[in-house]
Design a protein around this motif. Structure first.
Motif, PDB file in Angstrom:
ATOM      1  N   TRP A  95       0.864  -1.176   0.000  1.00  0.00           N
ATOM      2  CA  TRP A  95       0.000   0.000   0.000  1.00  0.00           C
ATOM      3  C   TRP A  95       0.903   1.230   0.000  1.00  0.00           C
ATOM      4  N   LYS A  96       0.911   1.944  -1.128  1.00  0.00           N
ATOM      5  CA  LYS A  96       1.776   3.105  -1.312  1.00  0.00           C
ATOM      6  C   LYS A  96       3.233   2.687  -1.099  1.00  0.00           C
ATOM      7  N   ASN A  97       3.903   3.260  -0.101  1.00  0.00           N
ATOM      8  CA  ASN A  97       5.311   2.948   0.116  1.00  0.00           C
ATOM      9  C   ASN A  97       5.521   1.968   1.268  1.00  0.00           C
ATOM     10  N   ARG A  98       4.462   1.197   1.553  1.00  0.00           N
ATOM     11  CA  ARG A  98       4.539   0.272   2.682  1.00  0.00           C
ATOM     12  C   ARG A  98       4.201  -1.152   2.275  1.00  0.00           C
ATOM     13  N   LEU A  99       4.701  -2.078   3.072  1.00  0.00           N
ATOM     14  CA  LEU A  99       4.300  -3.481   3.004  1.00  0.00           C
ATOM     15  C   LEU A  99       3.606  -3.822   4.317  1.00  0.00           C
ATOM     16  N   TYR A 100       2.453  -4.455   4.203  1.00  0.00           N
ATOM     17  CA  TYR A 100       1.758  -4.945   5.388  1.00  0.00           C
ATOM     18  C   TYR A 100       1.861  -6.468   5.387  1.00  0.00           C
ATOM     19  N   ALA A 101       2.327  -7.039   6.478  1.00  0.00           N
ATOM     20  CA  ALA A 101       2.517  -8.490   6.556  1.00  0.00           C
ATOM     21  C   ALA A 101       1.816  -9.042   7.798  1.00  0.00           C
ATOM     22  N   LEU A 102       1.152 -10.182   7.630  1.00  0.00           N
ATOM     23  CA  LEU A 102       0.431 -10.824   8.719  1.00  0.00           C
ATOM     24  C   LEU A 102       1.297 -11.880   9.405  1.00  0.00           C
ATOM     25  N   ILE A 111       4.552  -3.754   9.683  1.00  0.00           N
ATOM     26  CA  ILE A 111       4.625  -2.776   8.601  1.00  0.00           C
ATOM     27  C   ILE A 111       6.088  -2.557   8.229  1.00  0.00           C
ATOM     28  N   TYR A 112       6.389  -2.685   6.935  1.00  0.00           N
ATOM     29  CA  TYR A 112       7.745  -2.477   6.444  1.00  0.00           C
ATOM     30  C   TYR A 112       7.753  -1.353   5.405  1.00  0.00           C
ATOM     31  N   ASP A 113       8.881  -0.680   5.290  1.00  0.00           N
ATOM     32  CA  ASP A 113       9.092   0.237   4.181  1.00  0.00           C
ATOM     33  C   ASP A 113       9.321  -0.603   2.925  1.00  0.00           C
ATOM     34  N   ILE A 114       8.614  -0.300   1.849  1.00  0.00           N
ATOM     35  CA  ILE A 114       8.666  -1.159   0.670  1.00  0.00           C
ATOM     36  C   ILE A 114      10.004  -1.069  -0.071  1.00  0.00           C
ATOM     37  N   ASP A 115      10.738   0.010   0.117  1.00  0.00           N
ATOM     38  CA  ASP A 115      12.022   0.159  -0.566  1.00  0.00           C
ATOM     39  C   ASP A 115      13.178  -0.462   0.215  1.00  0.00           C
TER      40      ASP A 115
END
Length: 258
Positions: A95-102, A111-115
């Motif tokens: 989502w935008k510049n983030r990764l959401y992981a379960l 929540i991770y920074d996607i870059d």
């Protein structure tokens, strides 16, 4: 005696209705393989999506969970984040510049920074976490039941949910998810089928039968090596599928349902 007879008749009628409901299923469609790509056989696939020419994948098992960005053509990892060994990793979405992981049973999402893949936060949810996908307005989450939860993509709070059914029969064990052309696709755990779901009603409008892929992949699909993983390249209209511990990821073209 009259009451007993009425009870027996009611039981028989109920059985007939249940049998009829189970017998009535949405149309089943097949596929053709367009191309096969390499896939890491150590990857216990939980989440999968395509973005900017790369496959993003999350995997499970405690001590073996990771999130990876890899080259579709070569299978070579471009970036990787090992998940804290306390957690059994599950689905992932951008989502935008983030990764959401379960995580599976810890009721914690990361929540991770996607870059950079750096951890920048976390969120919580009740129950189990299985898979995530999104459209342009909301995130959709499966939890191993027949329900799909809707999450606000900014706050990650639940905004509602819907039950998935096929002719009134709940479809349980909904697993990896992908949003494709206005439909929600969902692997059903320990089966060779993907459900095509009308997210407005929860109705299964069709099934994709992928049993033929198991032989080509050299897996049985009866142990841990089950079908799981759907990704979609919206720009080039390419659909990808794989499974846990599979040696290949397949680009497929769907065939009309019967």
């Amino acid at each position: 005696m009259g009451a007993l007879l009425r009870g027996l008749v009611g039981l028989i009628l109920s059985s007939v209705l249940v049998t009829s409901a189970l017998a009535a299923t949405a149309p089943v469609g097949g596929y053709t393989v367009v191309k096969a790509y390499p896939h890491d056989t150590a990857a216990f696939t939980e989440g999968l999506f395509y973005r900017d020419g790369f496959i993003f994948e999350s995997t499970g098992l405690k001590g073996r969970s990771f999130i990876r960005k890899w080259n579709l053509e070569t299978g070579v990892s471009e970036q990787e984040r090992i998940v804290d060994s306390r957690y059994f990793g599950e689905g992932v979405v951008d989502w935008k510049n983030r990764l959401y992981a379960l995580t599976w049973t810890d009721e914690i999402g990361i929540i991770y920074d996607i870059d950079s893949f750096e951890r920048i936060g976390e969120f919580s949810y009740p129950g189990e976490g299985w898979a995530l996908t999104r459209d342009d307005k909301r995130i959709m989450m499966s939890d191993g039941t027949s329900f799909i939860r809707f999450l606000d993509p900014e706050t990650l709070k639940e905004t509602g949910r819907i039950e998935v059914t096929d002719h009134g029969v709940p479809v349980r064990n909904l697993n990896e998810l992908e949003w494709v052309k206005g439909e929600l696709l969902a692997n059903v755990w320990q089966t060779t089928r993907i459900a095509r779901i009308d997210i407005k009603t929860g109705n299964v409008v069709g099934w994709i039968e992928l049993a033929g892929l198991l032989k080509d992949a050299g897996v049985t699909g009866t142990q841990d090596d089950v079908l799981n993983g759907i990704a979609y390249d919206a720009v080039s209209d390419r659909l990808f599928v794989t499974g846990k511990l599979w040696p290949k990821l397949y680009e497929i073209k769907l065939a009309p349902a019967n």
